[in-house]
Design a protein around this motif. Structure first.
Motif, PDB file in Angstrom:
ATOM      1  N   PRO A  39       0.819  -1.217   0.000  1.00 56.06           N
ATOM      2  CA  PRO A  39       0.000   0.000   0.000  1.00 56.06           C
ATOM      3  C   PRO A  39       0.857   1.274   0.000  1.00 56.06           C
ATOM      4  O   PRO A  39       0.517   2.260  -0.651  1.00 56.06           O
ATOM      5  CB  PRO A  39      -0.821  -0.116   1.281  1.00 56.06           C
ATOM      6  CG  PRO A  39      -0.906  -1.587   1.535  1.00 56.06           C
ATOM      7  CD  PRO A  39       0.413  -2.137   1.059  1.00 56.06           C
ATOM      8  N   GLU A  40       1.986   1.225   0.691  1.00 56.77           N
ATOM      9  CA  GLU A  40       2.874   2.388   0.740  1.00 56.77           C
ATOM     10  C   GLU A  40       3.452   2.692  -0.645  1.00 56.77           C
ATOM     11  O   GLU A  40       3.534   3.849  -1.053  1.00 56.77           O
ATOM     12  CB  GLU A  40       4.009   2.163   1.740  1.00 56.77           C
ATOM     13  CG  GLU A  40       3.566   2.040   3.181  1.00 56.77           C
ATOM     14  CD  GLU A  40       3.015   0.670   3.555  1.00 56.77           C
ATOM     15  OE1 GLU A  40       2.320   0.593   4.578  1.00 56.77           O
ATOM     16  OE2 GLU A  40       3.243  -0.319   2.815  1.00 56.77           O
ATOM     17  N   TYR A  41       3.840   1.651  -1.375  1.00 61.90           N
ATOM     18  CA  TYR A  41       4.392   1.843  -2.720  1.00 61.90           C
ATOM     19  C   TYR A  41       3.320   2.401  -3.661  1.00 61.90           C
ATOM     20  O   TYR A  41       3.586   3.287  -4.461  1.00 61.90           O
ATOM     21  CB  TYR A  41       4.936   0.531  -3.260  1.00 61.90           C
ATOM     22  CG  TYR A  41       5.517   0.663  -4.639  1.00 61.90           C
ATOM     23  CD1 TYR A  41       6.770   1.225  -4.829  1.00 61.90           C
ATOM     24  CD2 TYR A  41       4.805   0.256  -5.764  1.00 61.90           C
ATOM     25  CE1 TYR A  41       7.312   1.367  -6.092  1.00 61.90           C
ATOM     26  CE2 TYR A  41       5.343   0.392  -7.032  1.00 61.90           C
ATOM     27  CZ  TYR A  41       6.585   0.948  -7.191  1.00 61.90           C
ATOM     28  OH  TYR A  41       7.113   1.100  -8.441  1.00 61.90           O
ATOM     29  N   LEU A  42       2.102   1.892  -3.568  1.00 62.61           N
ATOM     30  CA  LEU A  42       1.024   2.389  -4.422  1.00 62.61           C
ATOM     31  C   LEU A  42       0.737   3.862  -4.153  1.00 62.61           C
ATOM     32  O   LEU A  42       0.490   4.643  -5.077  1.00 62.61           O
ATOM     33  CB  LEU A  42      -0.233   1.544  -4.229  1.00 62.61           C
ATOM     34  CG  LEU A  42      -0.140   0.112  -4.746  1.00 62.61           C
ATOM     35  CD1 LEU A  42      -1.391  -0.675  -4.352  1.00 62.61           C
ATOM     36  CD2 LEU A  42       0.060   0.085  -6.240  1.00 62.61           C
ATOM     37  N   LEU A  43       0.781   4.272  -2.894  1.00 65.01           N
ATOM     38  CA  LEU A  43       0.592   5.689  -2.561  1.00 65.01           C
ATOM     39  C   LEU A  43       1.718   6.535  -3.147  1.00 65.01           C
ATOM     40  O   LEU A  43       1.487   7.615  -3.698  1.00 65.01           O
ATOM     41  CB  LEU A  43       0.503   5.890  -1.051  1.00 65.01           C
ATOM     42  CG  LEU A  43      -0.798   5.458  -0.412  1.00 65.01           C
ATOM     43  CD1 LEU A  43      -0.686   5.533   1.115  1.00 65.01           C
ATOM     44  CD2 LEU A  43      -1.953   6.301  -0.895  1.00 65.01           C
ATOM     45  N   LEU A  44       2.939   6.058  -3.032  1.00 67.97           N
ATOM     46  CA  LEU A  44       4.087   6.773  -3.581  1.00 67.97           C
ATOM     47  C   LEU A  44       3.935   6.951  -5.093  1.00 67.97           C
ATOM     48  O   LEU A  44       4.129   8.045  -5.628  1.00 67.97           O
ATOM     49  CB  LEU A  44       5.379   6.014  -3.264  1.00 67.97           C
ATOM     50  CG  LEU A  44       6.653   6.588  -3.863  1.00 67.97           C
ATOM     51  CD1 LEU A  44       6.984   7.925  -3.214  1.00 67.97           C
ATOM     52  CD2 LEU A  44       7.801   5.619  -3.684  1.00 67.97           C
ATOM     53  N   MET A  45       3.572   5.899  -5.799  1.00 73.36           N
ATOM     54  CA  MET A  45       3.391   5.982  -7.253  1.00 73.36           C
ATOM     55  C   MET A  45       2.200   6.864  -7.611  1.00 73.36           C
ATOM     56  O   MET A  45       2.236   7.619  -8.583  1.00 73.36           O
ATOM     57  CB  MET A  45       3.221   4.583  -7.844  1.00 73.36           C
ATOM     58  CG  MET A  45       4.455   3.720  -7.701  1.00 73.36           C
ATOM     59  SD  MET A  45       5.971   4.508  -8.313  1.00 73.36           S
ATOM     60  CE  MET A  45       5.636   4.604 -10.050  1.00 73.36           C
ATOM     61  N   GLY A  46       1.142   6.798  -6.843  1.00 69.42           N
ATOM     62  CA  GLY A  46      -0.033   7.638  -7.088  1.00 69.42           C
ATOM     63  C   GLY A  46       0.271   9.113  -6.943  1.00 69.42           C
ATOM     64  O   GLY A  46      -0.303   9.952  -7.661  1.00 69.42           O
ATOM     65  N   GLU A  47       1.175   9.456  -6.050  1.00 70.99           N
ATOM     66  CA  GLU A  47       1.564  10.861  -5.875  1.00 70.99           C
ATOM     67  C   GLU A  47       2.278  11.409  -7.101  1.00 70.99           C
ATOM     68  O   GLU A  47       2.332  12.610  -7.311  1.00 70.99           O
ATOM     69  CB  GLU A  47       2.452  11.004  -4.638  1.00 70.99           C
ATOM     70  CG  GLU A  47       1.697  10.788  -3.336  1.00 70.99           C
ATOM     71  CD  GLU A  47       2.618  10.740  -2.138  1.00 70.99           C
ATOM     72  OE1 GLU A  47       3.859  10.739  -2.298  1.00 70.99           O
ATOM     73  OE2 GLU A  47       2.085  10.677  -1.008  1.00 70.99           O
ATOM     74  N   LYS A  48       2.801  10.546  -7.933  1.00 68.75           N
ATOM     75  CA  LYS A  48       3.519  10.978  -9.136  1.00 68.75           C
ATOM     76  C   LYS A  48       2.581  11.257 -10.309  1.00 68.75           C
ATOM     77  O   LYS A  48       3.007  11.803 -11.321  1.00 68.75           O
ATOM     78  CB  LYS A  48       4.556   9.927  -9.531  1.00 68.75           C
ATOM     79  CG  LYS A  48       5.620   9.747  -8.457  1.00 68.75           C
ATOM     80  CD  LYS A  48       6.685   8.800  -8.897  1.00 68.75           C
ATOM     81  CE  LYS A  48       7.742   8.608  -7.828  1.00 68.75           C
ATOM     82  NZ  LYS A  48       8.386   9.806  -7.399  1.00 68.75           N
ATOM     83  N   CYS A  49       1.322  10.901 -10.195  1.00 70.28           N
ATOM     84  CA  CYS A  49       0.336  11.112 -11.269  1.00 70.28           C
ATOM     85  C   CYS A  49      -0.490  12.359 -10.953  1.00 70.28           C
ATOM     86  O   CYS A  49      -1.156  12.425  -9.938  1.00 70.28           O
ATOM     87  CB  CYS A  49      -0.591   9.924 -11.384  1.00 70.28           C
ATOM     88  SG  CYS A  49       0.228   8.423 -11.893  1.00 70.28           S
ATOM     89  N   ASP A  50      -0.421  13.338 -11.835  1.00 70.92           N
ATOM     90  CA  ASP A  50      -1.201  14.564 -11.670  1.00 70.92           C
ATOM     91  C   ASP A  50      -2.294  14.596 -12.746  1.00 70.92           C
ATOM     92  O   ASP A  50      -2.008  14.853 -13.910  1.00 70.92           O
ATOM     93  CB  ASP A  50      -0.314  15.794 -11.780  1.00 70.92           C
ATOM     94  CG  ASP A  50      -1.089  17.097 -11.642  1.00 70.92           C
ATOM     95  OD1 ASP A  50      -2.254  17.066 -11.205  1.00 70.92           O
ATOM     96  OD2 ASP A  50      -0.514  18.142 -11.964  1.00 70.92           O
ATOM     97  N   ILE A  51      -3.521  14.306 -12.352  1.00 67.85           N
ATOM     98  CA  ILE A  51      -4.631  14.359 -13.301  1.00 67.85           C
ATOM     99  C   ILE A  51      -5.573  15.521 -12.968  1.00 67.85           C
ATOM    100  O   ILE A  51      -6.694  15.578 -13.436  1.00 67.85           O
ATOM    101  CB  ILE A  51      -5.396  13.028 -13.355  1.00 67.85           C
ATOM    102  CG1 ILE A  51      -6.003  12.659 -12.007  1.00 67.85           C
ATOM    103  CG2 ILE A  51      -4.501  11.910 -13.865  1.00 67.85           C
ATOM    104  CD1 ILE A  51      -6.958  11.497 -12.072  1.00 67.85           C
ATOM    105  N   SER A  52      -5.085  16.465 -12.167  1.00 67.36           N
ATOM    106  CA  SER A  52      -5.934  17.582 -11.739  1.00 67.36           C
ATOM    107  C   SER A  52      -6.332  18.505 -12.887  1.00 67.36           C
ATOM    108  O   SER A  52      -7.329  19.193 -12.791  1.00 67.36           O
ATOM    109  CB  SER A  52      -5.226  18.392 -10.648  1.00 67.36           C
ATOM    110  OG  SER A  52      -4.027  18.940 -11.159  1.00 67.36           O
ATOM    111  N   ASN A  53      -5.577  18.508 -13.972  1.00 65.34           N
ATOM    112  CA  ASN A  53      -5.931  19.398 -15.084  1.00 65.34           C
ATOM    113  C   ASN A  53      -6.461  18.631 -16.290  1.00 65.34           C
ATOM    114  O   ASN A  53      -6.424  19.115 -17.401  1.00 65.34           O
ATOM    115  CB  ASN A  53      -4.726  20.255 -15.485  1.00 65.34           C
ATOM    116  CG  ASN A  53      -3.539  19.409 -15.905  1.00 65.34           C
ATOM    117  OD1 ASN A  53      -3.616  18.194 -15.876  1.00 65.34           O
ATOM    118  ND2 ASN A  53      -2.467  20.047 -16.290  1.00 65.34           N
ATOM    119  N   CYS A  54      -6.940  17.414 -16.065  1.00 64.65           N
ATOM    120  CA  CYS A  54      -7.471  16.608 -17.168  1.00 64.65           C
ATOM    121  C   CYS A  54      -8.932  16.928 -17.413  1.00 64.65           C
ATOM    122  O   CYS A  54      -9.681  17.211 -16.576  1.00 64.65           O
ATOM    123  CB  CYS A  54      -7.323  15.128 -16.867  1.00 64.65           C
ATOM    124  SG  CYS A  54      -5.607  14.610 -16.827  1.00 64.65           S
TER     125      CYS A  54
END
Length: 54
Positions: A39-54
């Motif tokens: 779960p910690e790794y998935l959170l780390l990878m998720g933080e690298k994805c920015d879809i806020s301007n999609c």
């Protein structure tokens, strides 16, 4: 449909009469069943994805 997203699977269905139907968009690999990542790794990878301007 998928262009604005860093990772997505788009399900489309082609009927025999030539019509194409949209099914769904899935935003996680393997349908979310990635039990080989912590779960910690998935959170780390998720933080690298920015879809806020999609």
């Amino acid at each position: 449909m998928a262009k604005p997203f860093p990772e997505v699977r788009v399900d489309l269905y082609a009927l025999d009469d030539g019509r194409i139907y949209f099914g769904e968009m899935t935003f996680t690999s393997l349908g979310g069943f990635m039990n080989f990542y912590t779960p910690e790794y998935l959170l780390l990878m998720g933080e690298k994805c920015d879809i806020s301007n999609c």
